[in-house]
Design a protein around this motif. Structure first.
Motif, PDB file in Angstrom:
ATOM      1  N   ALA A  66     -36.620 -62.787  25.624  1.00  0.00           N
ATOM      2  CA  ALA A  66     -37.225 -62.385  24.453  1.00  0.00           C
ATOM      3  C   ALA A  66     -38.576 -61.381  24.807  1.00  0.00           C
ATOM      4  O   ALA A  66     -38.679 -60.463  23.917  1.00  0.00           O
ATOM      5  CB  ALA A  66     -37.829 -63.725  23.941  1.00  0.00           C
ATOM      6  N   ALA A  83     -37.972 -65.239  14.589  1.00  0.00           N
ATOM      7  CA  ALA A  83     -36.999 -65.947  15.589  1.00  0.00           C
ATOM      8  C   ALA A  83     -36.729 -67.413  15.272  1.00  0.00           C
ATOM      9  O   ALA A  83     -37.443 -68.098  14.413  1.00  0.00           O
ATOM     10  CB  ALA A  83     -37.554 -65.529  16.913  1.00  0.00           C
ATOM     11  N   TYR A  87     -37.454 -69.756  20.719  1.00  0.00           N
ATOM     12  CA  TYR A  87     -38.441 -68.830  21.100  1.00  0.00           C
ATOM     13  C   TYR A  87     -39.751 -69.300  20.977  1.00  0.00           C
ATOM     14  O   TYR A  87     -40.587 -68.580  21.043  1.00  0.00           O
ATOM     15  CB  TYR A  87     -38.191 -67.506  20.411  1.00  0.00           C
ATOM     16  CG  TYR A  87     -37.000 -66.847  20.538  1.00  0.00           C
ATOM     17  CD1 TYR A  87     -36.681 -65.884  21.497  1.00  0.00           C
ATOM     18  CD2 TYR A  87     -35.772 -67.429  19.703  1.00  0.00           C
ATOM     19  CE1 TYR A  87     -35.627 -65.449  21.797  1.00  0.00           C
ATOM     20  CE2 TYR A  87     -34.619 -66.483  19.856  1.00  0.00           C
ATOM     21  CZ  TYR A  87     -34.514 -65.661  20.868  1.00  0.00           C
ATOM     22  OH  TYR A  87     -33.218 -65.144  21.175  1.00  0.00           O
TER      23      TYR A  87
END
Length: 179
Positions: A66, A83, A87
């Motif tokens: 990420a 997301a 995340y």
């Protein structure tokens, strides 16, 4: 091929199996699949074009991809980055808000109790904007249906290349449809 400004970007990861046996056959034989190629993509939600992609041997957490992907989004100047709950970390939210200058649209995990950005995210979370995250799931589905969900390379290096090639082919396929 990509517009200079992407208002909404979404990110997610998926796995591509790396053996020749059918899933049901492997289940009957008791063979356990432990490794696969993890494909991480970041898309522009409006055009559904892949902006950033990475492939590596799984299983890996989505959070390892990420921050590097978010930093690659700076030239596109996204307003929101969408997301899923995987995340939800303070480091990812800090990178989105401070380095990119965008708003994070990530639902909180139930155990989220600390962190400046995590605690303030409930005030800036908009379910209507987050609902557009399903576009990244659609892109993953198209990649798996059109270009096959399996990898047939013998080595991990070739499987990674095959996965990245599928992402590039998807962008060509989508560009033909959009433009």
């Amino acid at each position: 091929m990509h517009p200079p400004d992407c208002e909404l970007t979404a990110m997610d990861g998926t796995g591509h199996t790396s053996d020749y046996a059918d899933h049901n056959y492997a289940k009957i034989r008791g063979k356990c699949r432990k490794s696969y190629i993890k494909n991480h993509i970041c898309i522009d939600v409006d055009t559904r074009m892949i902006i950033n992609y990475a492939a590596n041997r799984g299983p890996k957490y989505d959070t390892q991809f990420a921050i590097a992907s978010i930093r690659q989004l700076k030239p596109y100047k996204p307003h929101y980055i969408l997301a899923d709950r995987a995340y939800d970390t303070e480091a990812i939210r800090k990178c989105i808000n401070e380095e990119v200058g965008a708003f994070d649209q990530i639902p909180l995990k139930t155990r989220a109790k600390t962190g400046h950005y995590r605690l303030n995210s409930s005030t800036i979370f908009w379910p209507d904007v987050y609902a557009r995250r399903m576009n990244v799931e659609s892109v993953i589905s198209v990649i798996k249906r059109r270009f096959n969900g399996g990898n047939y390379g013998r080595s991990t290096k070739l499987q990674n290349k095959e996965t990245k090639l599928k992402d590039v082919l998807y962008n060509i396929y989508r560009a033909i449809q959009v433009f």
